[in-house]
Enzyme design. Structure first.
Site, short mmCIF file in Angstrom:
data_model
loop_
_atom_site.label_atom_id
_atom_site.label_comp_id
_atom_site.label_asym_id
_atom_site.label_seq_id
_atom_site.Cartn_x
_atom_site.Cartn_y
_atom_site.Cartn_z
N GLY A 267 -94.23 -4.15 -20.43
CA GLY A 267 -93.12 -5.20 -20.61
C GLY A 267 -92.36 -5.82 -19.53
O GLY A 267 -92.75 -5.37 -18.48
N GLY B 14 -90.94 -9.01 -24.29
CA GLY B 14 -91.17 -8.54 -22.84
C GLY B 14 -91.94 -9.75 -22.35
O GLY B 14 -92.06 -9.94 -20.96
N THR C 166 -84.18 -3.31 -26.03
CA THR C 166 -84.01 -2.59 -24.90
C THR C 166 -82.76 -2.30 -25.03
O THR C 166 -81.76 -2.80 -25.49
CB THR C 166 -84.28 -3.59 -23.53
OG1 THR C 166 -85.58 -4.20 -23.76
CG2 THR C 166 -84.26 -2.88 -22.24
#
Ligand code: GLY
Length: 275
Positions: free
Chosen positions: A181, A204, A151
């Protein structure tokens, strides 16, 4: 009157990938320049996040991973310490979902998903363009990497004490198109309240099961444990070691800090206390 010193911290995703430290520093510099020239934390966090979304080395926006059906779907979230929040889930054709999430901050609704999110974004004039994405094995130009659940995340603090956390992702490799997620889930991938914020990156499902960002936030806030010790505690006790996970945090004073159980590029900036 207490003087609040502007600061920013960003990460480029936990887990395997190319060396992306220099790319990350470009985004931190962007946020720093905005804060130095009197811009607020919201603008700094969003614009730094857009730089990361536009850089294909990161699993967010342009560089998002391809899902198991070949689709490329982007998630993003933003939260301000005053309680405002916006998040979007599984958006198609949206290279900068953070701009859509930010546009929700002053709306009655907090979050939007998939087709409805895209229609709302169209009505607000947000860019719609194909996101090519990349396979988990990774091919964009000459970048060849294995992408997991990484991310991008930015936390910015301005001189008014406003703190903003912004996160964005293409999701996790090898996941189906409807999968959600941690990034768009408040308390899981991010949490900001008053002048303290936490953002997570990595697999996630593990982050969501742990409500990781909120749990770490609460520990810093209520038990007065340092940012670093709280994040280490969160990863050590709430996350199983086979899951690659990282965290960043920034409070009302001092610089931000990052902690991970794997590779995680992170970078920070804090204004000079004498201006
Ligand atoms: N941390 C990104 C994801 O699992 O979707």
């Amino acid at each position: 009157m207490e003087i609040i010193i502007p600061a920013v911290i960003a990460h480029g995703g936990a887990g395997p990938g190319p060396n992306r430290q220099e790319n990350l520093e470009v985004a931190v510099q962007k946020a720093a320049n905005i804060l130095k020239s009197g811009g607020n934390a919201l603008e700094a966090a969003v614009e730094a996040c857009v730089i990361l979304e536009d850089d294909p080395v990161f699993n967010a926006g342009t560089g998002s991973v391809i899902r198991t059906d070949g689709s490329v779907l982007t998630d993003a979230s933003i939260q301000i310490g005053d309680g405002r929040v916006g998040f979007v889930i599984a958006m198609e054709d949206t290279p900068n979902p953070i701009r859509v999430a930010a546009d929700l901050l002053d709306e009655e609704i907090n979050g939007l998903t998939s087709e409805g999110a895209r229609i709302w974004a169209d009505n607000r004039g947000h860019q719609r363009s194909k996101v090519a994405g990349r396979s988990p094995e990774g091919q964009i130009g000459d970048i060849n990497t294995e992408i997991m659940g990484d991310t991008v995340g930015v936390i910015a603090r301005d001189s008014s004490g406003m703190i903003v956390v912004a996160t964005s992702t293409g999701g996790c490799s090898f996941r189906p198109p409807g999968r959600v997620g941690d990034v768009p889930l408040p308390g899981s991938g991010f949490w900001a309240e008053d002048c303290l914020a936490v953002a997570a990156t990595g697999i996630g499902e593990a982050i969501t099961r742990a409500l990781l960002s909120n749990k770490v936030y609460e520990r810093i806030k209520n038990e007065e444990v340092s940012l670093e010790d709280s994040m280490e505690w969160g990863i050590r006790t709430l996350i199983s070691p086979e899951h690659s996970v990282g965290l960043i945090a920034l409070g009302s004073t001092g610089a931000g800090i990052g902690v991970a159980n794997t590779d995680m590029p992170w970078a920070t900036w804090e204004a000079e206390s004498n201006g």
